[in-house]
Design an enzyme around this catalytic site. Structure first.
Site, short mmCIF file in Angstrom:
data_model
loop_
_atom_site.label_atom_id
_atom_site.label_comp_id
_atom_site.label_asym_id
_atom_site.label_seq_id
_atom_site.Cartn_x
_atom_site.Cartn_y
_atom_site.Cartn_z
N THR A 1 -1.41 -0.76 -4.39
CA THR A 1 -2.14 0.02 -4.64
C THR A 1 -1.57 1.44 -3.94
O THR A 1 -0.72 1.22 -3.21
CB THR A 1 -3.45 0.01 -4.09
N GLU B 1 0.79 -1.30 -0.05
CA GLU B 1 -0.08 -0.06 0.07
C GLU B 1 1.05 1.35 0.10
O GLU B 1 1.75 1.38 0.81
CB GLU B 1 -1.01 -0.01 1.03
N CYS B 2 0.62 2.10 -1.04
CA CYS B 2 1.61 3.43 -0.90
C CYS B 2 2.93 3.29 -1.03
O CYS B 2 3.37 2.81 -1.75
CB CYS B 2 0.70 4.49 0.09
N GLY B 3 3.47 3.66 0.20
CA GLY B 3 4.95 3.30 0.22
C GLY B 3 5.41 2.13 0.22
O GLY B 3 6.38 1.55 -0.43
N MET C 1 5.35 1.32 -3.47
CA MET C 1 6.73 1.85 -4.18
C MET C 1 7.87 1.03 -3.69
O MET C 1 8.44 0.77 -4.90
CB MET C 1 6.94 3.24 -3.54
#
Length: 436
Positions: free
Chosen positions: A427, A327-329, A332
């Site tokens: 995501t 999720e998010c970080g 990445m």
């Protein structure tokens, strides 16, 4: 029977969190049992609440959650003497389109639960106008009751007197006034407060805030203004499916943005959570059937993540046979590369082709409603998920198969679709609940 209050304000940055922590600790020091909640999608403040009260705090969110979920979550305050719900942004600030049972505004929670609102007012650069603002908030929406105000950062006794007189004339109770006091300022960074677990002195800071607020605020008057509250007897209203039976969860300073109610819901459904630290070069537990990388601050630790070859190779090996979701970080870090604020590119896990950069910051902020085009851990294609996105990264490449069709709160389709490749999915939004 418990009593409840909502701590809100006309805007962000006026001292809601500091006042909430101070009241919670001051009453706890008097021997009261205090339960806190956070209105809205803030995954940092609940840890501060827990530090102040000794009890876990969770988020309640009228855009993403149904009324049964909210009632279930707040029922944990049934045994408390006082329950405090800290708001986000301004009292009536939410999104333009209604979600599950509201717009995400703090006022939704105040009206739903019947708890009076204590406003934190910062009258810097004004005097009598502060009373006009408070009166406007009091009268803006039927069903939202104002208990009174606490003034913050008053410049002088004369300044305080001018504001108090105007508020008294408007029929608004003043519980107290706080002079400027740098010793109780909470340090911040680009996504909000520096996390509670990163501050070794957080206990002392909260104690000082409690002492200072007790000196300047009538704690008994605030307590007596709380609304009496009998929680509804509801079945488990959490609409959350765990991603697996045994979940390897990345958990350290780089991977810490996970909503407490999500972890509780996973455990309540019988799942076991096994934490590991990528920053300590640890790998997902070999007995886990799924790995979950939450958001956090990978951009502040990108060099260390890139250097931790054992973590990255272990994660890749795990993903050969079992699902991994970020999720998010965390998303990445599953990608091919991350460019930090200094323009230095760092190799990430490479399970997805995502490339992101913080060299040119661009804020992405808002609620998200996603319809899955492919499965992700715990959810089948077609599932509708509600979440929230908040980061400053720029997408340089997102070449993999889109995971979902994602809309913002107005219904507009956005480019941050998430990705899937093999057993890896990711995501940009943080999951809050399955859609009702």
């Amino acid at each position: 029977m418990a009593a409840g209050l909502v701590i809100s304000a006309p805007a962000s940055g006026v001292g809601k969190t500091t006042l909430t922590l101070a009241l919670a600790r001051a009453w706890r020091n008097r021997g009261l049992t205090v339960q806190c909640f956070k209105s809205g999608p803030d995954y940092i403040d609940p840890a501060f609440h827990a530090a102040a009260t000794g009890r876990a705090s969770v988020n309640v969110d009228s855009w993403a959650m149904g009324s049964a979920t909210i009632a279930h979550l707040v029922s944990r305050g049934a045994d408390a003497d006082i329950v405090l719900a800290e708001g986000s942004m301004g009292l009536f600030d939410g999104v333009a389109a209604r979600g599950v049972c509201g717009t995400g505004a703090t006022a939704d929670i105040a009206e739903m639960l019947g708890w009076p609102v204590v406003l934190v007012i910062d009258p810097s650069g004004q005097a009598q106008t502060a009373a006009a603002i408070a009166a406007g908030l009091r009268d803006y929406r039927a069903g939202v009751r104002l208990a009174g105000v606490v003034l913050n950062r008053v410049a002088s006794p004369r300044h305080e007197d001018l504001v108090r007189r105007a508020l008294n004339e408007a029929g608004i109770k003043v519980f107290g006034a706080l002079p400027r006091h740098a010793e109780i300022s909470l340090p911040k960074r680009h996504l909000g407060l520096v996390q509670a677990e990163e501050q070794a002195e957080i206990g002392e800071l909260i104690d000082e805030a409690a002492r200072f607020v007790a000196e300047h605020v009538d704690l008994d008057a605030v307590l007596h203004a709380a609304g009496k509250w009998s929680p509804q007897a509801v079945a488990n209203g959490l609409n959350v499916t765990p991603p697996g039976q045994r979940i390897a969860l990345a958990r350290d300073a780089a991977f810490s943005f996970v909503y407490p109610h999500m972890l509780e819901a996973w455990r309540a459904a019988g799942a076991e959570i096994v934490p590991f630290s990528p920053l300590a070069d640890e790998v997902p537990d070999a007995s886990a059937d799924v790995c979950w990388l939450p958001g956090g601050y990978p951009e502040l630790h990108a060099g260390k993540i890139a250097a931790n070859a054992r973590f990255r190779s272990g994660l890749r090996a795990f993903a050969e046979t079992r699902p991994v979701h970020g999720e998010c970080g965390g998303y990445m870090v599953l990608g091919a590369g991350l460019t930090d604020a200094d323009g230095i590119s760092h190799e990430m896990a490479g399970l997805l082709g995502l490339e992101t950069s913080f060299a040119k910051r661009r804020m992405h902020l808002g609620y998200r409603l996603a319809e899955l085009a492919a499965p992700m851990p715990g959810h089948k294609p077609g599932a509708r998920l509600r979440g929230h996105e908040f980061h400053y990264s720029t997408i340089l490449a997102q070449p993999d198969t889109p995971l979902a069709v994602v809309h913002d709160a107005t219904g507009a389709v956005i480019a941050e679709t998430g990705s899937r490749r093999g057993h890896a999915t990711g995501t940009f939004f943080h999951l809050i609940a399955e859609d009702w």
